[in-house]
Scaffold this motif. Structure first.
Motif, PDB file in Angstrom:
ATOM      1  N   VAL A 189      19.241  32.453  16.337  1.00 29.40           N
ATOM      2  CA  VAL A 189      19.157  31.521  17.467  1.00 29.40           C
ATOM      3  C   VAL A 189      19.085  32.276  18.789  1.00 29.40           C
ATOM      4  CG1 VAL A 189      20.346  29.662  18.687  1.00 29.40           C
ATOM      5  CG2 VAL A 189      20.328  29.696  16.197  1.00 29.40           C
ATOM      6  N   ALA A 190      19.844  33.351  18.913  1.00 29.85           N
ATOM      7  CA  ALA A 190      19.829  34.132  20.156  1.00 29.85           C
ATOM      8  C   ALA A 190      18.460  34.762  20.395  1.00 29.85           C
ATOM      9  CB  ALA A 190      20.911  35.200  20.102  1.00 29.85           C
ATOM     10  N   LEU A 191      17.768  35.177  19.326  1.00 29.98           N
ATOM     11  CA  LEU A 191      16.417  35.719  19.463  1.00 29.98           C
ATOM     12  C   LEU A 191      15.440  34.635  19.919  1.00 29.98           C
ATOM     13  CD1 LEU A 191      16.342  37.931  16.255  1.00 29.98           C
ATOM     14  CD2 LEU A 191      16.153  38.786  18.599  1.00 29.98           C
ATOM     15  N   LEU A 192      15.573  33.442  19.364  1.00 24.83           N
ATOM     16  CA  LEU A 192      14.717  32.332  19.802  1.00 24.83           C
ATOM     17  C   LEU A 192      15.000  31.947  21.249  1.00 24.83           C
ATOM     18  CD1 LEU A 192      14.479  29.737  16.873  1.00 24.83           C
ATOM     19  CD2 LEU A 192      12.696  31.257  17.756  1.00 24.83           C
ATOM     20  N   ARG A 193      16.267  32.003  21.648  1.00 26.50           N
ATOM     21  CA  ARG A 193      16.633  31.682  23.026  1.00 26.50           C
ATOM     22  C   ARG A 193      15.972  32.666  23.992  1.00 26.50           C
ATOM     23  NH1 ARG A 193      18.291  27.414  25.817  1.00 26.50           N
ATOM     24  NH2 ARG A 193      20.001  26.912  24.391  1.00 26.50           N
ATOM     25  N   ALA A 194      15.945  33.958  23.625  1.00 28.37           N
ATOM     26  CA  ALA A 194      15.294  34.954  24.470  1.00 28.37           C
ATOM     27  C   ALA A 194      13.794  34.673  24.584  1.00 28.37           C
ATOM     28  CB  ALA A 194      15.527  36.358  23.907  1.00 28.37           C
ATOM     29  N   GLU A 195      13.173  34.282  23.477  1.00 26.70           N
ATOM     30  CA  GLU A 195      11.748  33.959  23.512  1.00 26.70           C
ATOM     31  C   GLU A 195      11.489  32.735  24.379  1.00 26.70           C
ATOM     32  OE1 GLU A 195       7.564  34.153  22.312  1.00 26.70           O
ATOM     33  OE2 GLU A 195       9.229  35.525  22.697  1.00 26.70           O
ATOM     34  N   ALA A 196      12.398  31.768  24.352  1.00 30.29           N
ATOM     35  CA  ALA A 196      12.247  30.585  25.199  1.00 30.29           C
ATOM     36  C   ALA A 196      12.309  30.957  26.680  1.00 30.29           C
ATOM     37  CB  ALA A 196      13.331  29.566  24.868  1.00 30.29           C
ATOM     38  N   GLY A 197      13.085  31.992  27.015  1.00 32.02           N
ATOM     39  CA  GLY A 197      13.114  32.466  28.391  1.00 32.02           C
ATOM     40  C   GLY A 197      11.826  33.147  28.792  1.00 32.02           C
ATOM     41  N   ILE A 230      17.816  40.217  22.516  1.00 30.96           N
ATOM     42  CA  ILE A 230      16.448  40.730  22.576  1.00 30.96           C
ATOM     43  C   ILE A 230      16.254  41.844  21.557  1.00 30.96           C
ATOM     44  CG2 ILE A 230      14.740  41.901  24.027  1.00 30.96           C
ATOM     45  CD1 ILE A 230      15.954  40.403  26.421  1.00 30.96           C
ATOM     46  N   ARG A 231      17.163  42.795  21.532  1.00 30.07           N
ATOM     47  CA  ARG A 231      17.093  43.885  20.562  1.00 30.07           C
ATOM     48  C   ARG A 231      17.722  43.445  19.253  1.00 30.07           C
ATOM     49  NH1 ARG A 231      13.028  46.305  22.701  1.00 30.07           N
ATOM     50  NH2 ARG A 231      13.358  46.778  24.906  1.00 30.07           N
ATOM     51  N   HIS A 232      17.120  43.872  18.155  1.00 30.73           N
ATOM     52  CA  HIS A 232      17.586  43.417  16.848  1.00 30.73           C
ATOM     53  C   HIS A 232      17.729  44.611  15.922  1.00 30.73           C
ATOM     54  CE1 HIS A 232      18.585  40.377  14.047  1.00 30.73           C
ATOM     55  NE2 HIS A 232      17.478  40.407  13.336  1.00 30.73           N
ATOM     56  N   ASP A 233      18.956  45.021  15.654  1.00 29.40           N
ATOM     57  CA  ASP A 233      19.195  46.130  14.736  1.00 29.40           C
ATOM     58  C   ASP A 233      20.621  46.026  14.215  1.00 29.40           C
ATOM     59  OD1 ASP A 233      21.019  47.556  16.646  1.00 29.40           O
ATOM     60  OD2 ASP A 233      19.165  47.801  17.782  1.00 29.40           O
ATOM     61  N   GLY A 234      20.903  46.776  13.168  1.00 26.53           N
ATOM     62  CA  GLY A 234      22.244  46.750  12.613  1.00 26.53           C
ATOM     63  C   GLY A 234      22.238  46.887  11.107  1.00 26.53           C
ATOM     64  N   VAL A 235      23.191  46.230  10.454  1.00 23.04           N
ATOM     65  CA  VAL A 235      23.344  46.258   9.003  1.00 23.04           C
ATOM     66  C   VAL A 235      23.212  44.840   8.481  1.00 23.04           C
ATOM     67  CG1 VAL A 235      24.903  46.760   7.072  1.00 23.04           C
ATOM     68  CG2 VAL A 235      24.840  48.285   9.062  1.00 23.04           C
ATOM     69  N   LYS A 236      22.456  44.681   7.412  1.00 33.74           N
ATOM     70  CA  LYS A 236      22.279  43.355   6.822  1.00 33.74           C
ATOM     71  C   LYS A 236      22.567  43.441   5.325  1.00 33.74           C
ATOM     72  CE  LYS A 236      19.584  40.499   8.596  1.00 33.74           C
ATOM     73  NZ  LYS A 236      18.480  39.699   9.162  1.00 33.74           N
ATOM     74  N   ARG A 237      23.338  42.460   4.849  1.00 32.94           N
ATOM     75  CA  ARG A 237      23.643  42.374   3.421  1.00 32.94           C
ATOM     76  C   ARG A 237      22.905  41.178   2.823  1.00 32.94           C
ATOM     77  NH1 ARG A 237      29.647  42.110   2.086  1.00 32.94           N
ATOM     78  NH2 ARG A 237      29.711  40.642   3.839  1.00 32.94           N
ATOM     79  N   LEU A 238      22.181  41.447   1.757  1.00 32.00           N
ATOM     80  CA  LEU A 238      21.394  40.425   1.089  1.00 32.00           C
ATOM     81  C   LEU A 238      21.805  40.333  -0.377  1.00 32.00           C
ATOM     82  CD1 LEU A 238      17.860  41.469   2.428  1.00 32.00           C
ATOM     83  CD2 LEU A 238      19.396  39.765   3.423  1.00 32.00           C
ATOM     84  N   GLN A 239      21.818  39.123  -0.899  1.00 31.10           N
ATOM     85  CA  GLN A 239      22.058  38.906  -2.326  1.00 31.10           C
ATOM     86  C   GLN A 239      20.715  38.584  -2.955  1.00 31.10           C
ATOM     87  OE1 GLN A 239      25.008  39.343  -3.953  1.00 31.10           O
ATOM     88  NE2 GLN A 239      23.901  38.985  -5.867  1.00 31.10           N
ATOM     89  N   HIS A 240      20.047  39.632  -3.472  1.00 32.10           N
ATOM     90  CA  HIS A 240      18.692  39.451  -3.975  1.00 32.10           C
ATOM     91  C   HIS A 240      18.720  38.902  -5.395  1.00 32.10           C
ATOM     92  CE1 HIS A 240      14.536  40.367  -5.080  1.00 32.10           C
ATOM     93  NE2 HIS A 240      14.303  40.407  -3.776  1.00 32.10           N
ATOM     94  N   PRO A 241      17.886  37.922  -5.707  1.00 29.66           N
ATOM     95  CA  PRO A 241      17.930  37.298  -7.039  1.00 29.66           C
ATOM     96  C   PRO A 241      17.561  38.234  -8.180  1.00 29.66           C
ATOM     97  CG  PRO A 241      16.029  36.522  -5.775  1.00 29.66           C
ATOM     98  CD  PRO A 241      16.896  37.276  -4.820  1.00 29.66           C
ATOM     99  N   GLU A 242      16.894  39.361  -7.904  1.00 33.81           N
ATOM    100  CA  GLU A 242      16.468  40.252  -8.980  1.00 33.81           C
ATOM    101  C   GLU A 242      17.317  41.515  -9.114  1.00 33.81           C
ATOM    102  OE1 GLU A 242      11.904  40.038  -9.852  1.00 33.81           O
ATOM    103  OE2 GLU A 242      12.167  40.196  -7.678  1.00 33.81           O
ATOM    104  N   VAL A 243      17.869  42.020  -8.018  1.00 35.18           N
ATOM    105  CA  VAL A 243      18.591  43.297  -8.103  1.00 35.18           C
ATOM    106  C   VAL A 243      20.036  43.196  -7.634  1.00 35.18           C
ATOM    107  CG1 VAL A 243      16.469  44.635  -7.874  1.00 35.18           C
ATOM    108  CG2 VAL A 243      17.805  44.068  -5.816  1.00 35.18           C
ATOM    109  N   GLY A 244      20.472  42.056  -7.176  1.00 34.16           N
ATOM    110  CA  GLY A 244      21.848  41.904  -6.736  1.00 34.16           C
ATOM    111  C   GLY A 244      22.035  42.223  -5.258  1.00 34.16           C
ATOM    112  N   GLU A 245      23.268  42.570  -4.886  1.00 32.73           N
ATOM    113  CA  GLU A 245      23.582  42.750  -3.468  1.00 32.73           C
ATOM    114  C   GLU A 245      23.027  44.063  -2.924  1.00 32.73           C
ATOM    115  OE1 GLU A 245      27.476  42.986  -0.536  1.00 32.73           O
ATOM    116  OE2 GLU A 245      27.468  41.549  -2.211  1.00 32.73           O
TER     117      GLU A 245
END
Length: 303
Positions: A189-197, A230-245
């Protein structure tokens, strides 16, 4: 409700929300007695910014057109805006200048072949190109395989393009896919808010925000917070249906595809030697196999 009124409302709500976050103690101001509202009063912001209370009150009501950059910088400092919030405030000021066009649909900018070649050359990281509305407009095979739940979601558009915001808020499977769903939702949402600006008169963006606001209470709540990223970076955890977390680091960089629109290149990779790296390598093999099968099928169809 006309466009000018919408813009003034946005400025008012943004400044008021930032003012509510700053306590007198944090601003270095003396305090006494009970306060009826959280954060600073308008007159306190005016003192900190070196302007009159009347002037700041007018600004917070949305009358930002013609305000000098020096004064905006003083207000940004008084409100202790971070770099992204400061950029957003200046974007709002630029959008308020007279002789602007009415809302229009920006034409999608095609990704040039050189960018497609770049994506295809990236084999050990999931990579994709995203526009300011968070549509995925190009990707490498691993990017497609990593985000399979989003690409396979009914929230994709008629061309099969996924949109991070639509998937996040309109597809319940996103709660299973994104391990840290709440923080990801807030960032989206914060990324969309920046684009709206940047593009307050982008009709397609307005329609997207309207759709999400109508269909998702979570989106409405986060949109009302007026947070900006505006800037987007960091760590993301995903639960993938084929290989797990998977625990992946991600980084987005500006991509100068066109001067008419914002695009960025996002890369997801895993820490060397980690379990996530092993699982990402497995996904890389799966992506390569599926790409080869697709290519073979297309060749057979042309034969």
């Amino acid at each position: 409700m006309d466009d000018q009124h919408d813009h003034r409302t946005e400025i008012r709500d943004f400044l008021a929300s930032r003012r509510a976050k700053i306590t007198p103690e944090r601003a270095g101001l003396p305090t006494s007695g009970r306060r009826r509202v959280p954060g600073l009063r308008r007159e306190e912001v005016a003192v900190l910014a070196g302007v009159s209370t009347e002037w700041y009150t007018r600004l917070e009501k949305g009358h930002i057109s013609g305000v000098s950059e020096d004064v905006l910088a003083a207000v940004a400092q008084a409100l202790q805006l971070d770099e992204d919030e400061r950029t957003y405030l200046f974007d709002l000021a630029r959008a308020a200048r007279p002789a602007r066009r009415t809302p229009s649909r920006r034409r999608d900018v095609a990704v040039p072949p050189r960018i497609e070649w770049l994506l295809d050359s990236i084999t050990m990281s999931a990579a994709f190109v995203r526009n300011g509305r968070l549509d995925v407009i190009a990707h490498n095979p691993l990017g497609r395989t990593l985000h399979a739940p989003m690409f396979d979601s009914p929230t994709t558009d008629r061309r099969g393009r996924p949109n991070f915001a639509r998937f996040h808020f309109l597809d319940d499977t996103s709660h299973d896919f994104f391990v840290d769903w709440e923080s990801g939702a807030a960032a989206t949402v914060a990324l969309l808010r920046a684009e709206a600006g940047r593009e307050p008169r982008d009709r397609t963006l307005r329609e997207l925000v309207g759709e999400l606001s109508t269909l998702s209470q979570d989106f409405r709540t986060l949109w009302a917070a007026h947070d900006v990223r505006i800037r987007h970076d960091g760590v993301k955890r995903l639960q993938h249906p084929e290989v797990g977390e998977l625990e992946l680091t991600y980084q987005s960089v500006d991509l100068p595809v066109s001067q008419r629109a914002v695009h960025d290149l996002s890369l997801y990779t895993a820490e060397p030697g980690s379990t996530s790296e092993d699982r990402l390598k497995l996904l890389t093999s799966l992506a390569a196999t599926r790409t080869a099968r697709t290519g073979t099928a297309e060749t057979d169809q042309r034969s």
